[in-house]
Enzyme design. Structure first.
Site, short mmCIF file in Angstrom:
data_model
loop_
_atom_site.label_atom_id
_atom_site.label_comp_id
_atom_site.label_asym_id
_atom_site.label_seq_id
_atom_site.Cartn_x
_atom_site.Cartn_y
_atom_site.Cartn_z
CD GLU A 1 -1.36 -11.94 -4.14
OE1 GLU A 1 -1.77 -11.29 -3.18
OE2 GLU A 1 -1.03 -13.14 -4.10
NE ARG B 1 -11.07 -2.12 1.14
CZ ARG B 1 -10.09 -2.85 0.59
NH1 ARG B 1 -8.84 -2.66 0.92
NH2 ARG B 1 -10.37 -3.78 -0.28
CE LYS C 1 -7.28 -8.94 -5.62
NZ LYS C 1 -5.84 -9.16 -5.81
P1 ATP Z 1 -5.70 -9.11 -1.78
O1 ATP Z 1 -4.39 -8.42 -1.51
O2 ATP Z 1 -6.44 -9.50 -0.56
O3 ATP Z 1 -5.64 -10.18 -2.80
P2 ATP Z 1 -6.52 -6.54 -2.76
O4 ATP Z 1 -7.91 -6.10 -3.07
O5 ATP Z 1 -5.71 -5.80 -1.78
O6 ATP Z 1 -6.67 -8.04 -2.41
P3 ATP Z 1 -4.35 -6.15 -4.61
O7 ATP Z 1 -4.11 -6.85 -5.89
O8 ATP Z 1 -3.36 -6.31 -3.54
O9 ATP Z 1 -5.78 -6.62 -4.12
O10 ATP Z 1 -4.64 -4.61 -4.89
C1 ATP Z 1 -3.91 -3.81 -5.76
C2 ATP Z 1 -4.06 -2.38 -5.37
O11 ATP Z 1 -5.41 -1.99 -5.39
C3 ATP Z 1 -3.55 -2.13 -3.96
O12 ATP Z 1 -2.73 -0.99 -3.99
C4 ATP Z 1 -4.79 -1.92 -3.16
O13 ATP Z 1 -4.55 -1.03 -2.11
C5 ATP Z 1 -5.76 -1.34 -4.18
N1 ATP Z 1 -7.14 -1.66 -3.81
C6 ATP Z 1 -7.67 -2.87 -3.61
N2 ATP Z 1 -8.96 -2.79 -3.25
C7 ATP Z 1 -9.27 -1.47 -3.22
C8 ATP Z 1 -10.46 -0.71 -2.91
N3 ATP Z 1 -11.58 -1.32 -2.55
N4 ATP Z 1 -10.38 0.63 -3.00
C9 ATP Z 1 -9.26 1.23 -3.38
N5 ATP Z 1 -8.11 0.60 -3.67
C10 ATP Z 1 -8.10 -0.74 -3.59
#
Ligand code: ATP
Ligand code: MG
Length: 558
Positions: A33, A259, A269
């Protein structure tokens, strides 16, 4: 296809899917996102998704999951693309946007309404919570659940046209208010939001939820393996429900992995944004940030980050990885690949009194002890040099293998010198050390058999250059700064940045290209700052110290 043995469950599973013919070509995607900069956790997801596509000769899309316009921006869209490319990956075709499927999502919402699978609900947020039930109690049907298809279509059309206020209505799927999995209790598909979108402008007054968009985005793109983190496991039945109830062009499947959590690090974030907004760090790409842009500016390399992602593997459980593993991967890479150079962080003048005032000898030193391919550089050797103030003592015991008054030391890549005299100011501070060179000791031991104790770095005072060197260290002093009730801001490391403005560097370093990394011998690994380094005003950032001083009990790498 010639495929190496699988080293994680997703590789095994995909190999099986290919063998059984369930899929012909592997298609994955990385779906950020655009509401912040990517961090080290995203790097794991990127390496995984692009890595699987690479391994199996498939493709991986970059798709912005941009269904939440208020928090998103073009800045983030650009930084994310730059980060993925920097890590060494190229997505298949054009960058994709969930927002370019908005019309399709809407058509599919209409499809659900027509089939009696969705309805417009007018419960307010508080009522909706009450009706939803709890983990132990079933929910209750909304009083709006049995509206006619015609009424629902009419209301949905008018929601889209912007006739209603935000929060007054939502579109919900009609699934099961008694389902043990709360995600199936008539989840919301669309909310009214009068917000302009960075891609679609003011075209839409309603926006789909993550759950209603995500699986369908995958289906539109022909994604075969939709890989996400474990917290979405409970959403999978819903993901599948949409795929079953909609005329989607393909049937992706969702798989979850653990994760990445790193100790001494926050990877939310929201919290990273707080560090930026409150000025704790100098932007998203501050070298102390665990963002990809921050790691880049710190001098971490794509290869080292990829190696680290390989090392930690992919599992079905969440765990905490020691940040020392990441640092280890960086050190390994830098030790192998970074040219060596000389830098003095706390300059103390060393005058070689046996040399003529205009003495100038140009020495040649290899850039790396084992990598001949990295070439060599020229080191001007003059009468006045700088050495590090920590490398001289008037008196010292045998453990001190540096320069001591009346004793000898080797100057790195040059000759052996013997300290003869100390010059002090009126306050008693040492301002200069005088020494003499020992004849014929360039690359040789002294003929008199009195060997120097150690080797120290030096820089010519007349030919060297002044530089700013930023000594970065871990941002947090606590290994779990945001675990439980921990207020992560309470654990900021007060010494995470020390700026040295009068370091001296060997002249060849002034010509370093931005982002070029070096080992400053005996000091650590450094990188020419991506934005601020110039030949006139060199600026280097410390990537990492030579050794892990955190696990040795100390907190200071300086
Ligand atoms: P949010 O959705 O709360 O803004 P997010 O960290 O999930 O934060 P996204 O932009 O949705 O951010 O993440 C993009 C991809 O990265 C998703 O597929 C998510 O599962 C993966 N991702 C995010 N954080 C991690 C992590 N700590 N370890 C592994 N994969 C991650
Ligand atoms: Mg997310």
């Amino acid at each position: 296809m010639d495929i190496k043995p699988a080293n994680n469950f997703l590789q095994t599973l995909i190999a099986d899917d290919l063998r059984s013919g369930r899929v012909q070509e592997v298609v994955t995607r990385f779906p950020p996102e655009p509401n912040g900069y990517l961090h080290v956790g995203h790097a794991k997801s990127i390496c995984l998704n692009f890595g699987l596509a690479e391994r199996f000769g498939g493709r991986c899309n970059l798709r912005f999951d941009d269904t939440n316009p208020e928090k998103e921006s073009q800045e983030f869209i650009e930084s994310i693309q730059a980060d993925v490319r920097w890590l060494g990956y190229q997505w298949a075709g054009e960058v994709r946007y969930a927002s370019s499927y908005f019309q399709q999502f809407y058509d599919w919402a209409v499809h659900l309404v027509r089939n009696g699978d969705a309805y417009v609900c007018e419960l307010n947020a508080e009522q909706a919570r009450e009706y939803r039930g709890t983990l132990t109690e079933p929910g209750r049907n909304s009083p709006y659940r049995e509206r006619s298809v015609e009424d629902n279509l009419d209301l949905l059309t008018r929601m889209r046209a912007g006739e209603f206020d935000e929060g007054s209505k939502v579109l919900r799927a009609k699934i099961d208010m008694a389902a043990p999995n709360m995600n199936l209790r008539d989840p919301i598909l669309y909310r009214i939001r009068k917000a302009a979108h960075h891609q679609t402008g003011s075209e839409w007054a309603i926006y789909p939820t993550y759950d209603f968009a995500h699986g369908q985005e995958d289906a539109i793109e022909g994604v075969t393996h939709s890989i996400c983190t474990l917290e979405f496991e409970d959403h999978r039945p819903l993901y599948d429900w949409f795929i079953e109830h909609l005329p989607v062009p393909s049937r992706p499947r969702q798989y979850e992995f653990g994760r990445l959590n790193l100790n001494y690090t926050v990877t939310s974030k929201r919290k990273l944004k707080q560090l930026v907004d409150e000025g704790v760090v100098d932007g998203w790409d501050d070298p102390r940030m665990p963002t990809i842009a921050g790691m880049r500016r710190r001098g971490f390399t794509p290869a080292a980050i990829r190696t680290f992602c390989d090392m930690i593997g992919v599992t079905r459980s969440d765990g905490v990885v020691d940040v020392a593993m990441l640092e280890h991967a960086i050190r390994d890479d830098r030790n192998e690949n970074a040219p060596r150079a000389l830098c003095v962080l706390h300059p103390l003048k060393l005058v070689l009194t046996d040399l003529a005032p205009d003495h100038r000898q140009v020495l040649t030193a290899p850039a790396h002890p084992t990598r001949e391919d990295l070439g060599s550089r020229e080191l001007p050797f003059t009468r006045e040099l700088y050495i590090d103030a920590d490398d001289f003592r008037e008196e010292a015991n045998k453990k001190y293998k540096r320069l001591v008054l009346g004793k000898r030391v080797r100057l790195r890549n040059a000759c052996v010198v013997e300290a003869t005299e100390v010059v002090k100011d009126t306050a008693g501070n040492i301002t200069e050390v005088h020494a003499v060179t020992i004849p014929d000791t360039f690359g040789e031991d002294p003929a008199d058999g009195i060997k120097p104790k150690g080797v120290i770095q030096w820089v010519s005072a007349s030919a060297g250059r002044r530089a700013t060197v930023r000594l970065y260290d871990r941002l947090f002093t606590h290994e779990a700064p945001d675990r439980g009730d921990n207020a992560f801001m309470d654990f900021l490391n007060p010494d995470s940045l020390k700026v040295v403005t009068d370091a001296w560097i060997e002249p060849s370093l002034a010509d370093a290209a931005p982002e070029q990394g070096f080992q400053f011998e005996r000091e650590g690994y450094f990188v020419a700052d991506r934005y601020q380094h110039t030949p006139e005003q060199p600026v280097f950032n410390r990537t990492i110290g030579l050794r892990d001083t955190w696990n040795a009990g100390g907190g200071d790498q300086a």
